[in-house]
Motif scaffolding. Structure first.
Motif, PDB file in Angstrom:
ATOM      1  N   ARG A 268       0.831  -1.204   0.000  1.00  0.00           N
ATOM      2  CA  ARG A 268       0.000   0.000   0.000  1.00  0.00           C
ATOM      3  C   ARG A 268       0.865   1.253   0.000  1.00  0.00           C
ATOM      4  O   ARG A 268       1.721   1.442   0.871  1.00  0.00           O
ATOM      5  CB  ARG A 268      -0.934   0.014   1.206  1.00  0.00           C
ATOM      6  CG  ARG A 268      -2.156  -0.855   1.044  1.00  0.00           C
ATOM      7  CD  ARG A 268      -3.253  -0.144   0.279  1.00  0.00           C
ATOM      8  NE  ARG A 268      -3.865   0.906   1.046  1.00  0.00           N
ATOM      9  CZ  ARG A 268      -5.058   0.815   1.627  1.00  0.00           C
ATOM     10  NH1 ARG A 268      -5.770  -0.288   1.528  1.00  0.00           N
ATOM     11  NH2 ARG A 268      -5.555   1.833   2.286  1.00  0.00           N
ATOM     12  N   GLU A 362      -9.802  -3.186   4.813  1.00  0.00           N
ATOM     13  CA  GLU A 362     -10.195  -2.904   3.430  1.00  0.00           C
ATOM     14  C   GLU A 362      -9.774  -4.025   2.498  1.00  0.00           C
ATOM     15  O   GLU A 362     -10.513  -4.383   1.570  1.00  0.00           O
ATOM     16  CB  GLU A 362      -9.579  -1.574   2.986  1.00  0.00           C
ATOM     17  CG  GLU A 362     -10.182  -0.361   3.674  1.00  0.00           C
ATOM     18  CD  GLU A 362      -9.409   0.908   3.373  1.00  0.00           C
ATOM     19  OE1 GLU A 362      -8.417   0.823   2.609  1.00  0.00           O
ATOM     20  OE2 GLU A 362      -9.785   1.974   3.887  1.00  0.00           O
ATOM     21  N   ALA A 363      -8.591  -4.586   2.719  1.00  0.00           N
ATOM     22  CA  ALA A 363      -8.131  -5.685   1.868  1.00  0.00           C
ATOM     23  C   ALA A 363      -9.011  -6.916   2.045  1.00  0.00           C
ATOM     24  O   ALA A 363      -9.397  -7.570   1.064  1.00  0.00           O
ATOM     25  CB  ALA A 363      -6.677  -6.011   2.188  1.00  0.00           C
ATOM     26  N   ALA A 366     -12.434  -6.135   0.460  1.00  0.00           N
ATOM     27  CA  ALA A 366     -12.376  -6.114  -1.004  1.00  0.00           C
ATOM     28  C   ALA A 366     -12.213  -7.525  -1.568  1.00  0.00           C
ATOM     29  O   ALA A 366     -12.810  -7.847  -2.607  1.00  0.00           O
ATOM     30  CB  ALA A 366     -11.220  -5.229  -1.459  1.00  0.00           C
ATOM     31  N   ASP A 436     -11.607  -2.693  -7.292  1.00  0.00           N
ATOM     32  CA  ASP A 436     -11.498  -2.284  -5.896  1.00  0.00           C
ATOM     33  C   ASP A 436     -10.486  -3.142  -5.138  1.00  0.00           C
ATOM     34  O   ASP A 436      -9.799  -2.647  -4.236  1.00  0.00           O
ATOM     35  CB  ASP A 436     -12.861  -2.378  -5.216  1.00  0.00           C
ATOM     36  CG  ASP A 436     -13.835  -1.334  -5.729  1.00  0.00           C
ATOM     37  OD1 ASP A 436     -13.371  -0.325  -6.303  1.00  0.00           O
ATOM     38  OD2 ASP A 436     -15.060  -1.524  -5.568  1.00  0.00           O
ATOM     39  N   ALA A 440      -7.340  -1.764  -3.161  1.00  0.00           N
ATOM     40  CA  ALA A 440      -7.175  -2.019  -1.728  1.00  0.00           C
ATOM     41  C   ALA A 440      -5.809  -2.610  -1.411  1.00  0.00           C
ATOM     42  O   ALA A 440      -5.309  -2.454  -0.290  1.00  0.00           O
ATOM     43  CB  ALA A 440      -8.275  -2.966  -1.238  1.00  0.00           C
ATOM     44  N   ARG A 445      -7.426   3.670  -3.546  1.00  0.00           N
ATOM     45  CA  ARG A 445      -8.836   3.322  -3.313  1.00  0.00           C
ATOM     46  C   ARG A 445      -9.710   4.562  -3.318  1.00  0.00           C
ATOM     47  O   ARG A 445     -10.819   4.558  -3.820  1.00  0.00           O
ATOM     48  CB  ARG A 445      -8.949   2.580  -1.981  1.00  0.00           C
ATOM     49  CG  ARG A 445     -10.339   2.026  -1.693  1.00  0.00           C
ATOM     50  CD  ARG A 445     -10.342   1.221  -0.421  1.00  0.00           C
ATOM     51  NE  ARG A 445     -11.645   0.699  -0.103  1.00  0.00           N
ATOM     52  CZ  ARG A 445     -12.136  -0.456  -0.529  1.00  0.00           C
ATOM     53  NH1 ARG A 445     -11.412  -1.189  -1.326  1.00  0.00           N
ATOM     54  NH2 ARG A 445     -13.326  -0.878  -0.174  1.00  0.00           N
TER      55      ARG A 445
END
Length: 467
Positions: A268, A362-363, A366, A436, A440, A445
């Motif tokens: 990220r 979020e990962a 998603a 998405d 993520a 994002r």
């Protein structure tokens, strides 16, 4: 002056304006190209590439490439990167000497006085300030890359929405044409007495409903296309591009990512930016602590006036010598700035920890959405639609043999249309979920808000123009 001259030779602008980081990440993660358009040659090359991509039906990758080359908002982000580089170079340079010129008039002559003042503290802390400025520029490079990924994801989502809306219009257009034909036939049969008024009304209302749905679908398709146009930055003659009639087919099987959280933590970009912010604030804290008792330390010209007799007349002479100005810590012993730096550092620590926790969530979210949307879309394609076709064919066969009435036939036609619409939307949701998921894991994002209080180097310890 010699030391300042030597130090100034270490700072310079990069040949690509700092674009190497963003371009490298885009090439690795998206397999696309992005450039900062800063010359007429860059604009001409990008324009030729865009025109080539617009000549054929647009694909998702082509839409992303056009957005990376043509979106003016993204180019503005690259301009901000250039501004950040200029700030880095400026912070890496020693302070310029200042010359103060004044004219002193006497009875015999006029003289010019020059006073040179240099900020010794700025020179002493120049290596630390240059290191913090380099960290800040590195964060700006990653921010530009993150904005690029965000723009690419936005263009891809808008592409899938626009194509799905177009596919839906095609489906309803075919159904509406068939319903119109059936309604005309029902009216003719009604005129001959072969069909009662109830069945005629059912045919007519079915056709009317489809007409309204088609109008709504066309309006939605137009809106989705305009949204895609804004992402791509197109206007004028470029608006005549062609979209495919249907979304891409589903892949044979979904991707398996057993360690999706770890992938997100390692890749990220926003987390990397947070780490750089943390390191820069730690360096700022050290600098604040080192200079807590000395805020202003300037070498300045100190002079005294003397008069001597020259040729029988009194002439004024001015002797120069070094001097220092030191802030006397009577009321503030530097504790306030040290406390501010320490709390700013801990704020950055907590924000980075929060960001890491959110990135994990979020990962996971998603990836679950990606797998579930694939299962749903695949279920429609492999189970529901084939079964609906069998039911429709059998219903039509029974209607032709007068085993069922027109109401049953129209009800089945309506159900099949709704199932096909749901299948198109499920396929669209899968491709958006895939986009998405990538965002993520690698970043982009959503747009990251700028917090003025958390910028790098917000707490410094070297003068008013600190690092």
């Amino acid at each position: 002056m010699a030391v300042a001259t030597a130090l100034s030779g270490c700072a310079s602008f990069s040949p690509d304006g700092g674009m190497s980081v963003a371009a490298g990440i885009v090439a690795k993660e998206l397999k696309e190209e992005t450039v900062a358009i800063r010359t007429p040659e860059d604009a001409s090359s990008a324009r030729a590439r865009i025109e080539h991509l617009l000549k054929r039906p647009l694909t998702a990758d082509a839409a992303v490439q056009i957005a990376l080359l043509n979106n003016r908002g993204l180019q503005a982000a690259y301009n901000e990167l250039g501004v950040a580089e200029a700030a880095m170079v400026r912070a890496s340079l020693p302070p310029n000497p200042s010359f103060s010129l004044s004219r002193i008039s006497g009875t015999l002559e006029s003289e010019l006085e020059a006073t040179i003042a240099a900020d010794i503290l700025a020179l002493a802390t120049l290596p630390a300030r240059a290191e913090i400025a380099a960290d800040r520029f590195r964060a700006a490079q990653l921010s530009a890359a993150e904005e690029t990924l965000r723009m690419a994801a936005e263009a891809r989502r808008n592409y899938y929405r626009a194509v799905a809306a177009r596919e839906l219009v095609g489906l309803l257009t075919q159904a509406n044409a068939a319903a119109e034909t059936a309604a005309k036939l029902a009216r003719q049969l009604g005129e001959t007495g072969a069909m009662n008024k109830l069945d005629q009304a059912r045919d007519q209302v079915f056709y009317a409903d489809l007409t309204a749905q088609l109008a709504s679908a066309r309006q939605q398709a137009s809106g989705e296309r305009e949204q895609l146009i804004r992402s791509l930055g197109l206007w004028g003659g470029d608006l005549d591009f062609t979209l495919p009639n249907a979304l891409p087919a589903l892949p044979p099987r979904p991707e398996t990512i057993p360690m999706v959280e770890q992938y997100a933590i390692d890749r990220r970009i926003d987390l990397e930016i947070g780490r750089i912010e943390l390191e820069a604030l730690a360096k700022s804290y050290g600098l604040s602590n080192a200079t807590r008792f000395v805020n202003l330390f300037q070498l300045s010209g100190i002079y005294k006036d003397t008069r001597e007799s020259v040729g029988g007349e009194s002439v004024q002479f001015r002797d120069f010598g070094p001097g220092a100005t030191v802030e006397i810590p009577i009321f503030d012993f530097g504790e306030i700035r040290v406390r501010q730096a320490e709390l700013a550092y801990m704020r950055a620590v907590n924000r980075l920890a929060e960001r890491a926790v959110n990135a994990r969530s979020e990962a996971r979210d998603a990836y679950r959405a990606y797998r579930s949307t694939f299962d749903i879309a695949s279920h429609y394609q492999r189970q529901i639609l084939p079964l609906r076709k069998i039911i429709s064919d059998e219903t039509l066969l029974r209607y032709n043999t007068m085993l069922i009435d027109v109401f049953t036939l129209l009800d089945e036609a309506r159900r099949r249309i709704l199932a096909t619409i749901a299948a198109i939307e499920a396929k669209r949701d899968f491709w958006i979920a895939k986009t998405d998921l990538q965002a993520a894991i690698i970043g982009g994002r959503e747009a990251r808000p700028i917090d003025e209080t958390s910028k790098l180097g917000a707490i410094t310890g070297a003068g008013a123009d600190g690092p």
